[in-house]
Design an enzyme around this catalytic site. Sequence first.
Site, short mmCIF file in Angstrom:
data_model
loop_
_atom_site.label_atom_id
_atom_site.label_comp_id
_atom_site.label_asym_id
_atom_site.label_seq_id
_atom_site.Cartn_x
_atom_site.Cartn_y
_atom_site.Cartn_z
N ARG A 440 35.15 43.59 50.28
CA ARG A 440 34.82 42.42 49.55
C ARG A 440 36.03 41.14 49.72
NH1 ARG A 440 34.08 40.37 43.68
NH2 ARG A 440 31.86 39.36 43.59
N ASP A 475 35.73 45.05 35.97
CA ASP A 475 34.88 45.50 37.23
C ASP A 475 35.94 45.93 38.26
OD1 ASP A 475 33.04 45.66 38.93
OD2 ASP A 475 32.12 43.49 38.80
N ASP A 545 24.67 47.72 40.00
CA ASP A 545 24.17 46.27 40.27
C ASP A 545 22.90 46.03 40.65
OD1 ASP A 545 26.87 45.38 39.89
OD2 ASP A 545 27.31 45.31 42.08
#
Length: 727
Positions: A440, A475, A545
Amino acid sequence: MAIFYNNQIFSLHTKHSTYQMKVDRDFLIHTYYGPYVGDMDMSYLIREIDRGFSGNPDGITNKGYSLDTQLLEYPSYGTGDFRNDCLRVRYADGSQVTDLKYVSHAIKEGKYALEGLPAMYQGDEKAETLEIVLRDAYKNLEVVLYYGVFENLDMITRACKIVNKGDEKIHLLRVYSMCLDFNKKDMDFVHFYGRHAMERIMERTPLHHGIQSVGSRRGFSSHQHNPFVILCDNDAGEEHGNCYGASFMYSGNFAAEAEVTQADCTRLTMGIHDAQFDFELQPQESFVAPEVLLNFSQEGMGQLSRNYHKAIRYNVCRGKYKTARRPILINNWEATYFKFNTEKLLDIAREAKKLGIEMLVMDDGWFGKRDDDVSGLGDWFVNEEKLGGKLKDLVDGVNEIGLKFGIWFEPEMISEDSDLYRAHPDWALKIPGRAPTRGRQQLVLDFSREDVRTYIFDRMCEILESSNIEYVKWDANRHLTDVWSALLPAERQGEVFHRFILGLYDFLEKITQRFPNVLFEGCSGGGGRFDAGMMYYHPQIWCSDDTDAVERLEIQYGTSFAYPVSTVGAHVSVCPNHQTGRSVSMKTRGVVAMAGTFGYELDITKLSEEDKQMVKAQVEEFKKYYDLIQNGAYYRLTDDGRKSPIVAWEFVSEDKKEALVNVVVLHTKANPMLHNVYVKGLNPDMWYQDEETGKKFTGAALMNGGYPVPVMGDDYQAVQIHLILCE
């Protein structure tokens, strides 16, 4: 008392189970774990046989006595037991043999705690502790085995401590927390596999010769395999059969392995994965292994699950929100992603307030230079230009509307395009001279370092103290690669994975104690760190998610085997769904999300008036059923939809006076089959009324004859049946 010692026999009793072991020729032999057997000495099950190539311990001339054929409580490497071991040590002379013998024991009131690690605590339950000391006299290595017994919960916990009492340093190459040996192989291995956005899918396979192993080498417990497994009878179901659960209370690398041996015995082991694990102990230093929560049920997997639900809800989760009602929230992520400002968030808050929602959560994008996922992580400073003012102005505005305010953090991660990385590139996990692997578009901070944790802690505290923030979504959106710490010498780099998790736990302990009134929700790309260890700090975790209600049926089904509804973050999201493109009715999305902490993940300002009224009704329903859903006994009434045409689950109040049955019909058919859902957990002799239709049924009728499921006019339609005891 729940723990007894007599004639070298240890008996650990819970309400419905007995766990027993014996000191035999100074070895700690496991004799029995199963249904309660009272005072019976189960050591009659210890048998001896001369099995070829199974050697005999030093000083024992009886060829029938071999560690390779006995059921052992904590096997170590190198002394004739060729099965999977729990302890491997490399000593200063290069040898790796450890010969553990019984030395002493102690029985104590109350439940032990583990330094630096989460563990079940006593709370309002009665608990006792057994400590057994084993020692390798040649190397002066000591192993302390911990057993915690929660009699009323049918829970037995396992952990251990390794102590180097010698004069030279040693290296621990494997430290598993638990071994459980069985003298049979006719069992199934149940585990929960998956991937990002599709976690904890139940898989059940018969045991076979060799090793069946699941685990994680990703640094986190992971989306791919959950640190919870079950061994059960081949014919065990929801309401019948012997089931043994093992839940690892740890959030990092793990291994759970079931081995069927040459003699058709089974060994289950669980602990920290030994991949890239090499932990140095200097003389007098010790290493504490994480806890395993063991549970036995003779009444199938349904009762096993309910045992875990109660234990985790009341004796793992802590703090204000362990039992306090959680606010119904709306998160702006799927509504806006990175594109928002204060006015947009206030618009969402105003509309949410009209519909009864209680909290607004501002997700990723509020800090540093953060308009996408390429930059800004680590720069925990409010982007006032983006918000159009101070964070306090936004929070005060949301509070004035009548909503609580929550905020998103990703404390363990760092962007290379950040001021923090430019100032401290050595704070990231990466190997000098080698280009790092990115996930990411980000790297991972070295949370094994106290200076790193202190800096991030101070930045978070400054933000949280700046305004009335009542919720934090924590997170962590990638796994660990290039694992190397600039503060450790070359020979200690095998400690980084575990030290990272210890540092994370240290951070979480400090920040949850600093902000006891803040609700912390865990997240790692959804369910990538959904384990009992994290629940010690986060009473709820974003389940996945994937917010598609149909996908969530399978995800939440698997999750229910080990974890209570109160820990399951579940939201209603927009349709077509952002992950799958599927459209599902607002009603069904609400019914599925109510099997969790409940909230919304959409731009509520763009909903039709019809959907807004549905949201308002859902909020009222969830508040009405809150205690029943969060505190009631959970029953799986069908499978997860892979075989059954419907998916159904149920909540039953403790006094059996009320139940909420939830049903989703997956696909409509021409000339359809008719389905009944068989309710569970009611009082068979009492009458119940369907609140909506007014129809009355006996508990026995609903449990044996079933409730007729209405024929639906479209795919993925849901119905809720609220049953109330007739006065």
